[in-house]
Structures are given as structure tokens and as C-alpha cells.
Design a protein around this motif. Sequence first.
Motif, PDB file in Angstrom:
ATOM      1  N   THR A  94      67.651   8.471  43.175  1.00 53.55           N
ATOM      2  CA  THR A  94      67.662   7.611  44.365  1.00 53.55           C
ATOM      3  C   THR A  94      66.654   8.176  45.351  1.00 53.55           C
ATOM      4  O   THR A  94      66.256   9.328  45.260  1.00 53.55           O
ATOM      5  N   PHE A 142      62.825   5.239  41.028  1.00 54.11           N
ATOM      6  CA  PHE A 142      63.757   4.124  41.215  1.00 54.11           C
ATOM      7  C   PHE A 142      64.041   3.476  39.856  1.00 54.11           C
ATOM      8  O   PHE A 142      63.153   3.323  39.022  1.00 54.11           O
ATOM      9  N   THR A 143      65.297   3.062  39.674  1.00 58.39           N
ATOM     10  CA  THR A 143      65.705   2.533  38.367  1.00 58.39           C
ATOM     11  C   THR A 143      65.283   1.078  38.134  1.00 58.39           C
ATOM     12  O   THR A 143      65.316   0.610  36.996  1.00 58.39           O
ATOM     13  N   ALA A 214      69.592  -5.055  43.871  1.00 55.60           N
ATOM     14  CA  ALA A 214      69.372  -3.765  44.546  1.00 55.60           C
ATOM     15  C   ALA A 214      69.719  -3.821  46.028  1.00 55.60           C
ATOM     16  O   ALA A 214      69.709  -2.795  46.703  1.00 55.60           O
ATOM     17  N   GLU A 215      70.014  -4.998  46.541  1.00 48.86           N
ATOM     18  CA  GLU A 215      70.414  -5.126  47.949  1.00 48.86           C
ATOM     19  C   GLU A 215      71.229  -6.409  48.098  1.00 48.86           C
ATOM     20  O   GLU A 215      71.168  -7.300  47.245  1.00 48.86           O
ATOM     21  N   ALA A 216      71.941  -6.489  49.205  1.00 51.61           N
ATOM     22  CA  ALA A 216      72.774  -7.670  49.444  1.00 51.61           C
ATOM     23  C   ALA A 216      71.904  -8.871  49.793  1.00 51.61           C
ATOM     24  O   ALA A 216      70.878  -8.731  50.453  1.00 51.61           O
ATOM     25  N   ASP A 235      71.533 -12.945  40.258  1.00 53.98           N
ATOM     26  CA  ASP A 235      71.822 -11.646  40.858  1.00 53.98           C
ATOM     27  C   ASP A 235      71.967 -10.595  39.746  1.00 53.98           C
ATOM     28  O   ASP A 235      72.420 -10.917  38.641  1.00 53.98           O
ATOM     29  N   ILE A 236      71.610  -9.371  40.068  1.00 51.76           N
ATOM     30  CA  ILE A 236      71.830  -8.254  39.129  1.00 51.76           C
ATOM     31  C   ILE A 236      72.240  -7.041  39.956  1.00 51.76           C
ATOM     32  O   ILE A 236      71.721  -6.831  41.056  1.00 51.76           O
ATOM     33  N   GLY A 238      73.621  -2.775  40.030  1.00 49.26           N
ATOM     34  CA  GLY A 238      73.735  -1.486  39.353  1.00 49.26           C
ATOM     35  C   GLY A 238      73.492  -0.369  40.337  1.00 49.26           C
ATOM     36  O   GLY A 238      73.165  -0.609  41.494  1.00 49.26           O
ATOM     37  N   THR A 240      72.065   3.960  40.442  1.00 46.76           N
ATOM     38  CA  THR A 240      71.413   5.039  39.704  1.00 46.76           C
ATOM     39  C   THR A 240      72.437   5.884  38.931  1.00 46.76           C
ATOM     40  O   THR A 240      72.226   6.190  37.760  1.00 46.76           O
ATOM     41  N   ASP A 304      80.953   0.530  47.041  1.00 43.69           N
ATOM     42  CA  ASP A 304      80.731  -0.912  47.234  1.00 43.69           C
ATOM     43  C   ASP A 304      82.075  -1.634  47.254  1.00 43.69           C
ATOM     44  O   ASP A 304      82.936  -1.385  46.409  1.00 43.69           O
ATOM     45  N   PRO A 325      78.654  -7.528  46.157  1.00 42.96           N
ATOM     46  CA  PRO A 325      79.223  -6.523  47.059  1.00 42.96           C
ATOM     47  C   PRO A 325      79.315  -7.079  48.482  1.00 42.96           C
ATOM     48  O   PRO A 325      78.404  -7.740  48.953  1.00 42.96           O
ATOM     49  N   ARG A 328      80.223  -1.795  52.373  1.00 42.89           N
ATOM     50  CA  ARG A 328      80.351  -0.456  51.832  1.00 42.89           C
ATOM     51  C   ARG A 328      81.500   0.268  52.509  1.00 42.89           C
ATOM     52  O   ARG A 328      81.850  -0.053  53.641  1.00 42.89           O
ATOM     53  N   ILE A 334      71.408  -0.327  53.185  1.00 41.52           N
ATOM     54  CA  ILE A 334      70.348  -0.604  52.211  1.00 41.52           C
ATOM     55  C   ILE A 334      69.312  -1.434  52.947  1.00 41.52           C
ATOM     56  O   ILE A 334      69.585  -2.555  53.379  1.00 41.52           O
ATOM     57  N   ASN A 339      68.106   2.949  49.893  1.00 41.66           N
ATOM     58  CA  ASN A 339      69.354   3.472  50.449  1.00 41.66           C
ATOM     59  C   ASN A 339      69.058   4.450  51.588  1.00 41.66           C
ATOM     60  O   ASN A 339      68.325   5.410  51.397  1.00 41.66           O
TER      61      ASN A 339
HETATM   62  O1  DLL Z   1      69.638  -0.402  43.483  1.00 46.72           O
HETATM   63  C1  DLL Z   1      69.776  -0.272  41.092  1.00 46.72           C
HETATM   64  C2  DLL Z   1      69.240  -1.650  40.974  1.00 46.72           C
HETATM   65  C3  DLL Z   1      67.894  -1.850  40.797  1.00 46.72           C
HETATM   66  C4  DLL Z   1      70.110  -2.730  40.999  1.00 46.72           C
HETATM   67  C5  DLL Z   1      67.404  -3.144  40.652  1.00 46.72           C
HETATM   68  C6  DLL Z   1      69.646  -4.017  40.840  1.00 46.72           C
HETATM   69  C7  DLL Z   1      68.288  -4.222  40.676  1.00 46.72           C
HETATM   70  P1  DLL Z   1      70.476   2.465  43.821  1.00 46.72           P
HETATM   71  O2  DLL Z   1      69.163   2.615  44.487  1.00 46.72           O
HETATM   72  O3  DLL Z   1      71.161   3.692  43.331  1.00 46.72           O
HETATM   73  O4  DLL Z   1      70.352   1.561  42.550  1.00 46.72           O
HETATM   74  O5  DLL Z   1      71.416   1.684  44.823  1.00 46.72           O
HETATM   75  C8  DLL Z   1      72.705   1.307  44.424  1.00 46.72           C
HETATM   76  O6  DLL Z   1      72.575  -0.658  45.800  1.00 46.72           O
HETATM   77  O7  DLL Z   1      75.726   0.867  45.183  1.00 46.72           O
HETATM   78  C9  DLL Z   1      74.844  -1.256  46.002  1.00 46.72           C
HETATM   79  O8  DLL Z   1      75.311  -0.828  47.268  1.00 46.72           O
HETATM   80  C10 DLL Z   1      73.419  -1.760  46.136  1.00 46.72           C
HETATM   81  N1  DLL Z   1      73.154  -2.875  45.216  1.00 46.72           N
HETATM   82  C11 DLL Z   1      72.637  -2.829  43.986  1.00 46.72           C
HETATM   83  N2  DLL Z   1      72.554  -4.083  43.474  1.00 46.72           N
HETATM   84  C12 DLL Z   1      73.052  -4.932  44.406  1.00 46.72           C
HETATM   85  C13 DLL Z   1      73.249  -6.331  44.474  1.00 46.72           C
HETATM   86  C14 DLL Z   1      69.886   0.248  42.507  1.00 46.72           C
HETATM   87  N3  DLL Z   1      72.905  -7.145  43.483  1.00 46.72           N
HETATM   88  C15 DLL Z   1      73.376   0.496  45.502  1.00 46.72           C
HETATM   89  N4  DLL Z   1      73.808  -6.836  45.591  1.00 46.72           N
HETATM   90  C16 DLL Z   1      74.698  -0.081  45.069  1.00 46.72           C
HETATM   91  C17 DLL Z   1      74.173  -6.034  46.624  1.00 46.72           C
HETATM   92  C18 DLL Z   1      73.447  -4.153  45.513  1.00 46.72           C
HETATM   93  N5  DLL Z   1      73.994  -4.708  46.616  1.00 46.72           N
END
Ligand code: DLL
Length: 434
Positions: A94, A142-143, A214-216, A235-236, A238, A240, A304, A325, A328, A334, A339
Motif C-alpha cells: 500500500t 499498487f495492486t 479501489a475507492e468509494a 464495481d470491483i 479488494g 492489498t 470496511d 463499502p 470505515r 481514500i 489510502n
Molecule cells: O484498492 C485494491 C484495488 C485495486 C481494488 C483496484 C479495486 C481495484 P488498497 O490500496 O489496499 O487496495 O485499498 C484497500 O480500498 O479496504 C476499501 O476501503 C477501498 N476499496 C477498494 N475497492 C473499493 C470499492 C486496493 N470498489 C481499500 N469501493 C479497501 C469502495 C474500495 N472502496
Amino acid sequence: MVALGYYQEDMERASYETMRKLQDERLVKTVRHAYDNIPYYQEKCKRIGVTPDDVRSTDDLHKLPFLSKDDLRDAYPYGFLARPLSECVRIQSTSGTTGKRVVAFYTQHDIDLWDECCARAIVAADGTNEDVVHVCYGYGLFTGGPGLNGGSHKVGSLTLPMSSGNTERQIQFMVDLGATILCCTPSYAAFLAENVHSMGVRDKIKLKAGIFGAEAWSEEMRRDIERNLGIRAYDIYGLTEISGPGVSFECAEQTGMHINEDHFIPEIIDPDTGKTLPYGEKGELVFSCITKEAFPLLRYRTRDICVLSREACSCGRTLVKMSKPMGRSDDMLIIRGVNVFPSQIETVLMNAGYPANYQIIVDRINYTDTFEVQVEMTPEMFSDEVKELAEREEDLLTALRSMLGISPKVTLVNPRMIARSEGKAVRVIDKRKI
Ligand code: DLL
């Protein structure tokens, strides 16, 4: 609604009983693996008197201790590694350079399974090997980039590993190569859409779908992006720690994200008491990874806030669904997909000799997050010299950018300008309506 294809139909449409049995077996194996190979975890289990023998099925999940970012910080960097380094081939991490940083490890097998999870998301968005998948999530630590890239390879789609930035070039490639599926954060998708229009190439793009996370983001934002780009936006989700994007993904019904339950067992808990809540109740999402070799986190608290649902889905998938989500249970923000913890900002300010009187103001304008840090100067710092002020702001900006990975607007304000609170200091003003 047309049910699109599946990438691994046997898992995506498994009966409840089949999935439960698989989860039971995989959980028992993973608990043993984590306990035997992660001394930190073994110690944690011993402290509450649990051994792998106590976990015989998913019904026993609640006996295991929770894990959180703090555990990962305590054991940083290698303390949660459950396989020898010689078997690990990759890390992802992260953003952030404080102790809150998370480093996740992968064996090749872990990466293959992660890629498959992302492939499921791409196929659910109507992706096939005929598609051109344009990935402009960030690559590197970043993932987002590596995950969707890997998923796209598995599907056999032509993958454009664009990474982020350089919007004009992104759009040029999109047009020239006929990209059909766009993968990026929803705010970047909205920004790209604006630019597609201003560059006058709306009728030249061939996009049909987008996979955004990756965000709301709100339903309203979804409809705008869909309309402006002429696509369906999925939407997707996940994180890290649990591998990255593809922990869950949306199908054509667009009413929540299917969790890849054959790899990740979800629970919803009361964030205050830790008590497990039934489906349908709102609480904190917790995941247990049951197929991981290198980084097998069990009962990891995501922070979340979500709801889980087992209602039948018209797409035919039986995988449990999570809501978007809704917030938090900690203070993590975010911002533009990155983050940010207020404590990181505070560390920078303290190191630079500023008092702890600051405010973080976040808003979303035209679907792009704005991020401002207002900082009070001490009376000694205070000067009428505009040049001196500008230099101070520039120095703080550089330090904040290097800590956070994104740039806020830095505004220095006169001593005692930031409102004092009688109770807890109000550090964050988040005006985004998501
Ligand atoms: O954000 C992984 C990711 C990458 C997800 C690309 C989707 C697409 P981190 O940087 O570790 O990983 O942040 C994770 O981001 O606990 C949520 O709070 C928030 N988050 C991830 N996806 C969503 C979403 C990536 N679809 C943190 N909607 C998580 C809202 C999301 N929040």
C-alpha cells in the motif's frame, strides 16, 4: 438482464453445500499452515488458547483471533511470511511510508489464483479473448495494475498496460487500439470521459465496459460514467492484504459484488464488540484467506463497513454478495484511490516543526477528489512575506507528497485560525457525498 459468461463456472455457481465443504477443507489446512509457519501467529493463537485442532470447519472460525493492520505493522516486514523467500516471487504494497504500510507476499501459485479472481471479474463484465483491455490503474507496488493485468492475460484479452497518468496518450491509445474494456479508479474514469468529450473523440472509442474500484463511488457517478462513455460500469473490490482487486466483483445485475468465496471466507462483525453478525446486518467486513501460500491472513479486519447478502442473483452466480463499502471503522481516508491516514499527515507536520493544529478538507468536484491540508503556523513562523509563505508551503507539499504518494493543496494559515474543538479535535472535514 442477460447473464454473461463465467470464467470458472464450477466455483462461481457451486451449490452452497459444495462451497461449504470446500471452505471447511481449505480453512483447516490454512489454519495449520499459518500456525506452523508464522511464529507471530502461533503466539497470538496460544495467547487465547487456540490450536489448529480446535478448527475443524468454518463453524469454528470464530475461535480464531482477529488480525489487523497493527499485527502486520508489528511483524513488518517478514513476520507474516509463511513460505521461504526462495518460493516467493513478488511483493505488492500500500502507499504510505509510515508503519501503516502493508507489504503482501506472493508465490507464483498465489499470483495465479489472484489473476484468476480478476479474470472472473473481467468475464463478468463481458470480457473474452476478443477484447482489448486498457488498464490504467497504477502499476508497481499498487495492486490495481498488476491484478487486472494478470486477469486480462488469463482471459486471453489483448492487454494494454497503460498505468496511470498522461491522459491524452491514454485516450489516443484507447482510440487507436480500439480498447473495449477500461480498468481504472472511478474518478479517473470520469476524468477520462470528460477528456474524451473535450478531445472530440467520443464517436471514435469502442469501449463497452469498465471495471472500476479501489475507492468509494456512488450510483449516480456510475450512471454518469456509463452515459458519458457509452459503457456498463462494474464495481470491483479488494485490498492489498487479501491479494488486491478481485476479492469481489460485480456482475451484470450491478447490485453488489460477488465474493470469491472459494478463496476468501467473509464475515461481518460488530466493530466494537467483535461479535459475528448474521447476513443482512451492517458491520465490519473480515476475511480469511483459505488458499494462500505466502501470506495466509485469517480473520483479517478490513475496517470496511458492509452488508453481506445470500439472495439469489439473476446472473446465476451463487457466490455471496457484499454491498459497496459504506464507510470505515477507522480513520483511513481514500483520496483519489490512495489510502491516507491523518496520522501520516500529522507526522510530517510535527517533523517540520508545525503545531498539531491542522485540518484536512476533502471534497469531490466533478467526480475528482480535492484534498487540502490547512496548517496553522506558530507565531514565530508567521511572516508577512508572501515569498517566505510560498516557500514554506512548497516545502510542506514536498514532504507530504513523499509521505502520502499524492499531493494535497497546502494552505498555511495564521496562528489560531483553525477552530478549536471542545471535545475531540476535528481533523477531517470530508464533504464528499458518496
Ligand atoms: O484498492 C485494491 C484495488 C485495486 C481494488 C483496484 C479495486 C481495484 P488498497 O490500496 O489496499 O487496495 O485499498 C484497500 O480500498 O479496504 C476499501 O476501503 C477501498 N476499496 C477498494 N475497492 C473499493 C470499492 C486496493 N470498489 C481499500 N469501493 C479497501 C469502495 C474500495 N472502496
